[in-house]
Design a protein around this motif. Sequence first.
Motif: not given
Length: 399
Positions: A56-61, A261-275, A31-37
């Motif tokens: 950290l500030n947004s509760g994501m960590a 939800s569907m990414w979580c159902m598929m046990a996908a890596p969760l890389m946020a791609g937003n600001d 789980m993390g964040w990536n700059s590309w999207n």
Amino acid sequence: MKKLTTLFLLVLFSTQLFAQRAETLAPTPPMGWNSWNKFGCNVSEKLIEEMADAMLNSGMADAGYQYIVIDDCWQVSRDSAGNIIPDPERFPSGMKALADYIHSKGLKFGIYSCAGSMTCQKRPGSRGYQFQDARQYAAWGVDYLKYDWCYNEGQNAKAAYQTMSDALKASGRPIVFSMCEWGSNKPWEWGKGIGNLWRTTGDIFDSFKGAINWGGKGVLDIIDLNADLWPYAGPGHWNDPDMLEVGNGGMTGTEYKTHFSMWCMMAAPLMAGNDLRTMDDETQKILTNEEVIQVDQDALGEQGFRFMDYGDQEIWVKFLENDELAVCFFNRADEPWKVNYDWGKMGISHQDHHVTFHNTKYDLRDLWQHKDIGNTGKNLTAGIPAHGVLMLRLTPEKK
Ligand code: GAL
């Protein structure tokens, strides 16, 4: 004979050691964040540091996001000794300082390169420099490498990814290896033991359905490509249906909930791609819904599967630890779905799991409403909006 036995034991030991290492590296989907999207080539140390702060500030960590990954465009050239050079204007303090900053926040640092001679944005790739680059990443304190497939010049994919995998191992630093060859050489068939996750599709596009002309795919297209690959996923080796678009503006709130939800159902890596610095409340609530994230991160490590296919309506099931399961009613249609579901008729047999609802009652929890909604003893009635989901956690009632 004795020598042979010793050799055999040694090989066995090192293979097992590697398998264990892979599992300790990504025992649950990263789980993390990536700059590309969101930012494409517009990356800099300022942006990355601000994103680490926002994590950290947004509760994501707190919700479990850990890796901050710089995608393409951080690198500009190589020096005369072949060392990779980060863009000095955008990363004036250098990568080691950036890694230290990220680590000081309790987060992990990821970087991007390519198995070809150039990256997809024509920056220097790692072909011919794999071991040198891996040593450099380790010296900087890199924890995660995303490795692309542009300008691969006809290399054999398995061999190319194996080389970088060996180089990362030789670097002496545990580095999660994210293989990004878009599913073109069926990496699910050979990727286990080489990488910890592999892309199964072309690039995601911020839309619910419809591939676009350069090959970008909407959420539905990606789900359909990734759905049947469930046998290949497990602790340490995950199918990667690409990074999240939640919060980037191309879909409705309902569609983003479905995407997540569907990414979580598929046990996908969760890389946020937003600001993460400016996300609105709705986006933040989706990305940090811990009950939904727990389904993704369940230690059993099974990828959910399409259990019922009624055309535009589907029911997905993901088995969880302790005989629990996640069930997701997924409405692909442009009209609402009025569900009246008789659990008594349902029986699921999947690998080692056999579930019927005659003998065992399950308590139902709605993971978006955060509410207990009864049990499987009576029909489930619900209205699911167009493009929406009803995502439930089922817990066997104690007898
Ligand atoms: C693509 C990759 C994207 C992104 C991009 C950078 O090949 O699939 O996720 O990394 O390259 O140029």
